[in-house]
Design a protein around this motif. Structure first.
Motif, short mmCIF file in Angstrom:
data_model
loop_
_atom_site.label_atom_id
_atom_site.label_comp_id
_atom_site.label_asym_id
_atom_site.label_seq_id
_atom_site.Cartn_x
_atom_site.Cartn_y
_atom_site.Cartn_z
N ASP A 1 39.33 18.63 -36.86
CA ASP A 1 38.55 17.82 -37.79
C ASP A 1 37.06 18.12 -37.64
OD1 ASP A 1 40.86 16.57 -38.65
OD2 ASP A 1 40.70 14.96 -37.16
N GLU A 2 36.33 17.89 -38.73
CA GLU A 2 34.90 18.20 -38.76
C GLU A 2 34.12 17.40 -37.73
OE1 GLU A 2 31.26 17.98 -42.03
OE2 GLU A 2 33.35 18.00 -42.69
N ASP A 3 34.59 16.18 -37.41
CA ASP A 3 33.87 15.34 -36.47
C ASP A 3 34.37 15.50 -35.04
OD1 ASP A 3 36.34 14.26 -36.86
OD2 ASP A 3 35.66 12.21 -37.22
N THR A 4 35.20 16.52 -34.78
CA THR A 4 35.70 16.79 -33.44
C THR A 4 34.86 17.87 -32.77
OG1 THR A 4 37.97 16.26 -34.09
CG2 THR A 4 37.69 17.57 -32.09
N ALA A 5 34.22 17.53 -31.66
CA ALA A 5 33.45 18.52 -30.92
C ALA A 5 34.39 19.46 -30.18
CB ALA A 5 32.51 17.83 -29.94
N ILE A 6 33.98 20.71 -30.04
CA ILE A 6 34.85 21.70 -29.38
C ILE A 6 34.10 22.42 -28.26
CG2 ILE A 6 36.15 22.07 -31.52
CD1 ILE A 6 34.75 24.85 -31.69
N ASN A 7 34.88 22.93 -27.32
CA ASN A 7 34.44 23.92 -26.34
C ASN A 7 35.10 25.24 -26.74
OD1 ASN A 7 33.18 21.90 -24.74
ND2 ASN A 7 35.13 21.45 -23.74
N LEU A 8 34.32 26.23 -27.07
CA LEU A 8 34.87 27.51 -27.53
C LEU A 8 34.99 28.47 -26.35
CD1 LEU A 8 35.72 29.20 -30.05
CD2 LEU A 8 33.39 30.13 -30.02
N VAL A 9 36.18 29.08 -26.22
CA VAL A 9 36.43 30.10 -25.21
C VAL A 9 36.83 31.38 -25.94
CG1 VAL A 9 37.84 30.81 -23.25
CG2 VAL A 9 37.12 28.42 -23.46
N ASP A 10 36.02 32.42 -25.81
CA ASP A 10 36.29 33.70 -26.48
C ASP A 10 36.79 34.69 -25.43
OD1 ASP A 10 36.42 35.86 -28.15
OD2 ASP A 10 34.25 36.10 -28.38
N VAL A 11 38.06 35.08 -25.54
CA VAL A 11 38.66 36.02 -24.60
C VAL A 11 38.40 37.44 -25.09
CG1 VAL A 11 40.80 36.78 -23.52
CG2 VAL A 11 40.42 34.34 -23.97
N GLY A 12 37.76 38.25 -24.25
CA GLY A 12 37.33 39.57 -24.66
C GLY A 12 36.03 39.48 -25.43
N SER A 13 35.08 38.75 -24.89
CA SER A 13 33.87 38.37 -25.62
C SER A 13 32.85 39.49 -25.74
CB SER A 13 33.21 37.16 -24.94
OG SER A 13 32.92 37.45 -23.59
N SER A 14 32.99 40.56 -24.95
CA SER A 14 32.03 41.67 -25.01
C SER A 14 30.62 41.14 -24.75
CB SER A 14 32.13 42.39 -26.35
OG SER A 14 31.30 43.52 -26.41
N ALA A 15 29.73 41.22 -25.74
CA ALA A 15 28.36 40.69 -25.57
C ALA A 15 28.25 39.24 -25.99
CB ALA A 15 27.37 41.55 -26.36
N GLY A 16 29.36 38.63 -26.39
CA GLY A 16 29.35 37.20 -26.71
C GLY A 16 28.86 36.86 -28.09
N ILE A 17 28.79 37.82 -29.02
CA ILE A 17 28.23 37.54 -30.34
C ILE A 17 29.04 36.49 -31.09
CG2 ILE A 17 27.87 38.57 -32.63
CD1 ILE A 17 26.94 41.10 -31.23
N ASN A 18 30.37 36.55 -30.98
CA ASN A 18 31.19 35.59 -31.73
C ASN A 18 31.24 34.21 -31.08
OD1 ASN A 18 32.02 37.14 -34.03
ND2 ASN A 18 33.27 38.36 -32.64
N LEU A 19 30.62 34.06 -29.91
CA LEU A 19 30.44 32.70 -29.37
C LEU A 19 29.44 31.93 -30.22
CD1 LEU A 19 30.32 33.51 -25.55
CD2 LEU A 19 32.11 32.23 -26.75
N TRP A 20 28.65 32.63 -31.05
CA TRP A 20 27.71 32.00 -31.98
C TRP A 20 28.25 32.05 -33.41
CZ3 TRP A 20 24.80 35.88 -28.83
CH2 TRP A 20 24.16 35.30 -27.73
N PHE A 21 29.56 31.89 -33.56
CA PHE A 21 30.20 32.02 -34.87
C PHE A 21 29.59 31.09 -35.92
CE2 PHE A 21 32.28 28.33 -33.20
CZ PHE A 21 32.70 27.59 -34.29
N ASP A 22 29.07 29.96 -35.47
CA ASP A 22 28.54 28.96 -36.39
C ASP A 22 27.09 29.20 -36.77
OD1 ASP A 22 27.95 28.49 -33.70
OD2 ASP A 22 27.71 26.34 -33.97
N LYS A 23 26.50 30.28 -36.30
CA LYS A 23 25.11 30.58 -36.61
C LYS A 23 24.97 31.53 -37.80
CE LYS A 23 23.75 27.90 -33.46
NZ LYS A 23 23.14 26.59 -33.87
#
Length: 619
Positions: A405-427
């Motif tokens: 849900d839109e009002d549910t806060a999340i902790n994102l874990v990216d497996v195989g994150s490399s430089a971590g760019i997709n950890l900022w998917f919401d940017k």
């Protein structure tokens, strides 16, 4: 007195694996004792005994000595390099130039060695192990000549070398007579001191120190004299009257095309089995999806040449199967161009700037350069295709918004994150039409998908065995190398991410594998948030056993702890209980598999590997 053997002892986390690696490379026979210590015995008199001792700590610094492995021809040199890479070695950069003929590698545990080009007169007649090249002054060489009784066979310009009167490899100090400029500088070494051995074989070593030239007291049980070298590196001398063979008579001959007493190869494939050139050809042929092939004519022409060229087939076939991706070869060539190369740099600049129409000619020029200098590619094949494609953030945005849900806060874990760019998917902004802004992702949505605002992200945690850093130039260049040179828009976006990332939320990247760090990553964020695990084109590189273990762990978190899971993988990755149905176009795309918190795993839909389109399955 002349010693019959010298032994070199290596600290090893896995003595058996490392011993078998070197037995394959050098030949000889491998023995083991009751303590699990391995010794590789030379095939002929005068050779160097190589011992592998259990050691808990990983190698952390470059060794102060290394092996020089000889070759009979350029084909033989390529065979040895391919064999080593297939067995788990990786290219190693010590500053060697592309035009130099030797190839520098590191073995399974990071011990550096060189595969020397044919025709080297200094190593002529020395056998497969041409030399043990060590740091040290002339004083060290003279010292060892005196201790062993082996004569100095080279003594010029503060460089020395000794060799057994029986033949075998040379041991050199004070420089590198095999080639110029690759001898490692002095540092803490993973190798243990040399042990001078007289008579039948026995090995022991010591890391104690003492004043130069003085004798050290040994344990009575050892009945051996411990001596320091002029560099204060100690060694052990074992009198022949105390010597005995290592362990029970359980010798197994291991080497190229050799078998164990049972007639089997002890789990190590022959060279012909390792280098599956037909498999490499197929991988080159199907590397591009039809929809991508039309957009990148240079890569289309280059891949067509790669699949027909014997050198590039061997290069790809030499890569361990989990990483045997043609995109790795393409990225290595692009990387060389980005770093600066007389031939490749101007070619790739023209391709990127669309100033050349002769893509076949450009591809032919690249292939000619690879044939001229295969080491240009071979020495970088330790890398992996860590594309870290930001276009996948468009997919993550769409699926995360549908998963929680839109009002549910999340902790994102990216497996195989490399430089971590997709950890900022919401940017990133996502549009179906390009608005020209550098941080806009273009993604066409298909099916019953209504995008919603991204939920609040409280923690952003990545896992990667070899994480990259956007603030490190070499890492940035490798990430750019993984982007296809003809796609200028992707390069512009990457450059914009590099410029903006310091102002974005803090991320945490855990170094290690998915199985090793997943539980830790899922415990990192605030407990009030829902954990969401994402993997994109990661499971494709895992073994089947690793995939099954990863699947069991992540789905247990979904069932028992309310986590969510998003898997964006090739259709070749099959998750238990998930039927990959769909049209030919859908089955050829990346498969989006999800597990909603507390629910079973299901096929959610499909997407382009770089996030150019996203389709939700109609239920």
């Amino acid at each position: 007195m002349t010693n019959d053997y010298l032994a070199l002892s290596f600290a090893a986390k896995s003595p058996e694996r490392l011993g078998r690696f070197w037995a394959e490379i050098l030949g000889g026979s491998l023995e083991t004792d009751s303590r699990g210590e391995m010794a590789l015995l030379p095939a002929s008199p005068g050779g160097l005994v190589v011992r592998f001792r259990p050691w808990r700590e990983r190698k952390r610094e470059r060794n102060s000595l290394h092996f020089d492995v000889t070759s009979d021809s350029l084909t033989d040199q390529r065979r040895i390099v391919s064999l080593a890479l297939t067995l788990g070695a990786r290219p190693y950069d010590v500053g060697q130039r592309p035009e130099e003929g030797h190839v520098v590698l590191a073995d399974l545990e990071g011990n550096e060695f060189c595969v020397i080009e044919p025709g080297n007169q200094f190593l002529a007649g020395c056998g497969p192990l041409g030399a043990l090249a060590c740091d040290g002054s002339r004083e060290v060489g003279v010292f060892w000549s005196s201790v062993t009784g082996w004569p100095l066979v080279w003594d010029q310009n503060d460089e020395t070398a000794i060799r057994s009167p029986l033949g075998g490899p040379k041991i050199s100090w004070g420089g590198d007579r095999a080639k110029t400029g690759v001898a490692p500088p002095g540092c803490a070494s993973n190798s243990r001191p040399l042990a001078a051995v007289s008579g039948p074989r026995r090995w022991r070593d010591s890391s104690r120190s003492a004043p130069r030239g003085s004798m050290m007291n040994a344990s009575p049980a050892d009945a051996a004299s411990l001596w320091p070298t002029p560099t204060a590196r100690s060694f052990t001398y074992l009198p022949s009257r105390r010597a005995k063979a290592v362990g029970p008579p359980s010798r197994v001959l291991v080497g190229p095309r050799t078998t164990s007493p049972s007639g089997e190869l002890d789990g190590i494939a022959t060279l012909e089995e390792m280098l599956d050139l037909d498999d490499a050809r197929r991988r080159y042929h199907f590397a591009l999806a039809p929809e991508d092939s039309e957009r990148v004519p240079f890569y289309r022409a280059l891949l067509a040449g790669l699949e027909e060229d014997p050198t590039t087939l061997e290069l790809l076939a030499s890569v361990r199967v989990e990483q045997r991706n043609p995109m790795l070869i393409l990225a290595v060539l692009h990387f060389a161009a980005l770093r600066g190369h007389d031939v490749l740099t101007p070619l790739y600049n023209e391709v990127r700037d669309a100033t050349t129409l002769d893509v076949k000619g450009a591809a032919a020029a690249v292939l000619a350069e690879v044939r001229r200098s295969p080491s240009l590619v071979a020495r970088e094949l330790w890398r992996s295709t860590q594309t870290n494609e930001p276009g996948r953030s468009a997919v993550i945005q769409g699926v995360v918004g549908d998963l929680v849900d839109e009002d549910t806060a999340i902790n994102l874990v990216d497996v195989g994150s490399s430089a971590g760019i997709n950890l900022w998917f919401d940017k990133f902004s996502v549009r179906d039409v390009d608005d020209g802004r550098p941080l806009t992702l273009v993604c066409s949505d298909v099916g019953p998908l209504a995008r919603r605002a991204s939920p609040e992200v409280l923690a952003r945690t990545g896992i990667d065995p070899h994480p990259l850093d956007l603030d490190v130039e070499d890492d940035r260049l490798w990430l750019k190398a993984c982007i296809w040179p003809e796609e200028r828009r992707r390069h512009e976006r990457f450059d914009a991410i590099v410029a903006a990332h310091r102002s974005w939320p803090t991320t945490t990247v855990l170094r290690g594998g998915a199985l090793e760090r997943l539980n830790e990553a899922l415990l990192t964020g605030p407990k009030r948030a829902t954990n969401v695990v994402v993997n994109s084109w990661v499971a494709f590189y895992l073994s089947q056993e690793e995939r099954e273990a990863y699947f069991a762990t992540v789905t247990q978190w979904c069932r028992e702890r309310g986590a969510g899971w998003i898997s964006i993988e090739s259709s070749l990755v099959r998750w238990p209980g998930v039927s990959l149905t769909g049209t030919d176009h859908q089955r050829a795309a990346s498969q989006v598999v999800v597990a909603r918190p507390g629910e079973a795993v299901t096929l959610w839909g499909w997407c382009h590997p770089h996030g150019r389109w996203l389709e939700k399955r109609t239920t």
